[in-house]
Design an enzyme around this catalytic site. Structure first.
Site, PDB file in Angstrom:
ATOM      1  CG  HIS A  17       6.876  82.777   4.160  1.00 26.22           C
ATOM      2  ND1 HIS A  17       6.175  81.858   3.408  1.00 26.22           N
ATOM      3  CD2 HIS A  17       7.188  83.679   3.391  1.00 26.22           C
ATOM      4  CE1 HIS A  17       6.114  82.205   2.137  1.00 26.22           C
ATOM      5  NE2 HIS A  17       6.925  83.353   2.117  1.00 26.22           N
ATOM      6  CE  LYS A  41       3.139  87.147  -7.633  1.00 24.82           C
ATOM      7  NZ  LYS A  41       3.992  86.951  -6.482  1.00 24.82           N
ATOM      8  NE  ARG A  90      13.757  83.088  -0.629  1.00 27.36           N
ATOM      9  CZ  ARG A  90      12.381  82.893  -1.453  1.00 27.36           C
ATOM     10  NH1 ARG A  90      11.952  82.038  -1.489  1.00 27.36           N
ATOM     11  NH2 ARG A  90      12.034  84.186  -1.837  1.00 27.36           N
ATOM     12  CB  SER A 128       5.030  79.853  -1.870  1.00 31.60           C
ATOM     13  OG  SER A 128       5.223  80.502  -0.476  1.00 31.60           O
TER      14      SER A 128
END
Ligand code: ADP
Length: 181
Positions: A17, A41, A90, A128
């Site tokens: 990040h 979440k 990614r 993460s």
């Protein structure tokens, strides 16, 4: 130069990040790192903890702002007069979801552009969730997150259960780790 919003969960912020933020800062007048308050979440860190982690991690950058928001990202972008949504890409599996999101946001707000930055190759595997998974199984996360974030993760898990995991790195408290979200 445009103002960019870099939205995400950042639970927690990783070196991947930070790489995107640093590069965004070179491209845009201001980069606003925006933590989404997502009631669906159950994160490891509260929004306030994540904001603090991001502030410390980006203290070396002059044109960064750290904020949180709820609801639609494009609405938040409009409120902040931002023209760009910054996202990192990614692996190929990111692409499908990111493209869908970019098309949706473009339909909702035609004046806002999504800009993708390809991850630097050393961070292409990093997320993460991966960091939390490694910590959970006692691996060292020192090369994946800033030191203060690594300490937060170890502390956070130490609060849950102390003295159980024999495989944690020397520098970390010995703990049992809950499953990441
Ligand atoms: P979200 O829940 O929105 O995916 P994340 O915090 O996981 O929130 O990610 C925020 C943004 O950062 C996303 O665009 C994601 O693709 C990007 N990102 C995450 N990890 C990396 C990395 N290692 N390299 C580049 N971009 C990344």
């Amino acid at each position: 130069m445009a103002i960019a919003i870099y939205p995400g969960s950042f639970d927690p912020i990783t070196l991947g990040h930070i790489d995107i933020i640093e590069r965004g800062c070179k491209l845009f007048e201001k980069t606003i790192v925006a933590v989404l308050r997502n009631p669906n979440k159950s994160p490891l860190f509260t929004v306030e903890e994540r904001l603090q982690q991001i502030r410390i991690s980006t203290a070396h950058l002059s044109n960064v702002e750290v904020d949180s928001f709820e609801g639609l990202t494009v609405n938040y972008a409009r409120i902040r007069s931002a023209q760009v949504l910054l996202r990192g890409l990614r692996v190929l599996s990111d692409f499908e979801m990111e493209l869908q999101m970019a098309h949706t946001n473009k339909t909702l707000a035609a004046e806002i552009e999504t800009v993708f930055l390809a991850t630097s190759k050393e961070y292409s595997f990093l997320s993460s969730s991966v960091v939390k998974e490694i910590a959970r199984f006692g691996g060292s996360i020192d090369h994946f997150v800033p030191q203060h974030v690594a300490l937060d993760i170890y502390k956070c898990y130490a609060k849950t259960q102390h003295g159980q995991n024999p495989t944690l790195p020397e520098t970390a408290p010995r703990v049992n780790l809950p499953h990441p979200n």
